[in-house]
Every structure is written in structure tokens, then in C-alpha cells.
Design a protein around this motif. Structure first.
Motif, short mmCIF file in Angstrom:
data_model
loop_
_atom_site.label_atom_id
_atom_site.label_comp_id
_atom_site.label_asym_id
_atom_site.label_seq_id
_atom_site.Cartn_x
_atom_site.Cartn_y
_atom_site.Cartn_z
N VAL A 121 22.80 -14.49 -4.71
CA VAL A 121 22.68 -15.77 -4.54
C VAL A 121 23.63 -16.75 -5.41
N GLU A 122 23.41 -16.43 -6.94
CA GLU A 122 24.37 -17.01 -7.49
C GLU A 122 24.85 -15.88 -8.32
N THR A 123 26.15 -15.55 -8.49
CA THR A 123 26.80 -14.82 -9.22
C THR A 123 27.14 -15.16 -10.62
N VAL A 124 26.77 -14.52 -11.74
CA VAL A 124 27.21 -14.97 -13.05
C VAL A 124 28.21 -13.87 -13.46
N GLU A 125 29.05 -14.21 -14.75
CA GLU A 125 29.83 -13.29 -15.17
C GLU A 125 29.46 -13.45 -17.02
N LEU A 126 29.44 -12.31 -17.55
CA LEU A 126 28.75 -12.44 -18.91
C LEU A 126 30.38 -12.58 -19.77
N ILE A 127 30.09 -13.61 -20.58
CA ILE A 127 31.06 -14.10 -21.47
C ILE A 127 30.98 -13.75 -22.95
N GLY A 136 27.39 -10.12 -12.10
CA GLY A 136 25.82 -9.69 -11.59
C GLY A 136 24.97 -11.07 -11.18
N VAL A 137 23.78 -10.81 -10.93
CA VAL A 137 22.88 -11.72 -10.68
C VAL A 137 21.63 -11.68 -11.87
N VAL A 138 21.51 -12.99 -12.35
CA VAL A 138 20.42 -13.10 -13.67
C VAL A 138 19.27 -13.31 -13.03
N LEU A 139 18.12 -12.69 -13.49
CA LEU A 139 16.78 -12.81 -13.40
C LEU A 139 16.12 -13.11 -14.49
N VAL A 168 27.34 -16.94 -17.65
CA VAL A 168 27.62 -18.26 -16.81
C VAL A 168 28.03 -18.11 -15.51
N PRO A 169 27.77 -19.22 -14.62
CA PRO A 169 27.82 -18.99 -13.30
C PRO A 169 29.35 -18.86 -12.86
N ILE A 170 29.53 -18.27 -11.84
CA ILE A 170 30.86 -18.23 -11.40
C ILE A 170 30.98 -19.08 -10.07
N ARG A 171 31.96 -20.01 -10.37
CA ARG A 171 32.09 -21.14 -9.04
C ARG A 171 33.27 -20.58 -8.35
#
Length: 171
Positions: A121-127, A136-139, A168-171
């Protein structure tokens, strides 16, 4: 998860192989195939109360291999290979980023569990942290934050416990 070109650095696609034997990866490597079998440590407790640890596949029943048409050996003739995951008569391919994410999760030493496949739904990237750069996706549940990484071809996912500040969200 957004996935780039499914071709690994060698220029050949990654395939998912359904397997039933423990030494399929060794046999494929001996035939000259590039393989991936992400393993995680698990601790078992005997009835006597003593503990022992072992490794188990992150995604049980599957080994990943790079298909190379120039290789004279056939993957499906390898003992223990049940089938190549396919759609009709053409094999399904897995993006290199998904294989790399699984390998990094297995090597991270962070707590890992299998979970239901989730569509992003909202993909994030680990920084930050040992999985920096993995998407991936955060839960979030209670006090625990997990990154969910899926293998779309197999419709399966794994969840790895992370620090919520790493995402952090990927825009």
C-alpha cells in the motif's frame, strides 16, 4: 514492492524451484548454476529442557536459481527439484531486488517470521540498520515494528523486526 528488472548481474532470470530434498542447492551449484537459499537460525527445545539450534530455509520448499540457457545441464533433472514455478509453459521470474532482500534479511540476525502475503500500500525504504536500502511495507503492532518483504511470484512474505526510525516512505 517496486521491483526493477528481474535479470541478475549475469543477465539471466532468477527462477523459483519447488524442491523436496535438502541438498538441491549443492547439486545445482555442482552443475554450475548460481543459487540462493536464504537460511535463518532457529532454536529448538528438547523435552529434557536443553536447547539446540539449526538453520532452516526462510521460505521452506523453495530454492532460487539463475537460469542460464548456455548451461548444458537441465535444472529439472536435478534430484529433489519438483518443478520450476511457471505460468503455463513459461517459467515465472523473480526480480533480483527480491532475492537480495531475502538474502539480507536472512543474514541480518534480526528476528524473522513468515506472514501472509501483503500487497504494498505504502512502500518504505530502510535508511539505517543492517537492512539499509531494503524496500518493503511496514506493519506496526503494539510495541513491535516489522518490515514485510514479499516474493510476488510465490505470493509469500516474510516479516523482520526493525526499529521504526529506520523506515522512510518512498514517494
Amino acid at each position: 514492492m517496486t521491483t526493477p528488472n528481474p535479470m541478475p548481474a549475469s543477465g539471466h532470470p532468477w527462477l523459483a524451484l519447488r524442491v523436496r530434498a535438502r541438498h538441491v542447492q549443492t547439486n545445482l551449484n555442482a552443475k554450475g548454476y548460481r543459487t540462493s537459499l536464504p537460511l535463518v537460525w532457529c532454536i529448538h527445545r528438547r523435552r529434557s529442557g536443553s536447547d539446540w539450534d539449526s538453520q532452516k530455509p526462510l521460505i521452506p520448499g523453495y530454492v532460487f536459481a539463475v537460469h542460464n540457457r548456455e548451461n548444458p545441464f537441465r535444472i529439472v533433472t536435478t534430484p529433489g527439484v519438483v518443478q520450476i514455478v511457471s505460468f503455463g509453459s513459461s517459467p515465472g521470474t523473480i526480480p533480483e531486488a527480491e532475492i537480495e532482500a531475502l538474502e539480507r534479511i536472512a543474514a541480518s540476525g534480526l528476528p524473522v517470521a513468515s506472514c501472509r502475503y501483503t500487497r504494498p500500500v505504502e512502500t518504505v525504504e530502510l535508511i539505517a540498520g543492517p537492512l539499509e536500502g531494503v524496500q518493503g511495507v511496514v506493519l506496526r503492532q503494539a510495541q513491535i515494528t516489522c518490515l514485510i518483504v514479499g516474493v510476488e511470484l510465490l505470493q509469500c512474505s516474510v516479516a523482520v523486526e526493525i526499529d521504526g526510525a529506520w523506515a522512510v516512505p518512498i514517494r
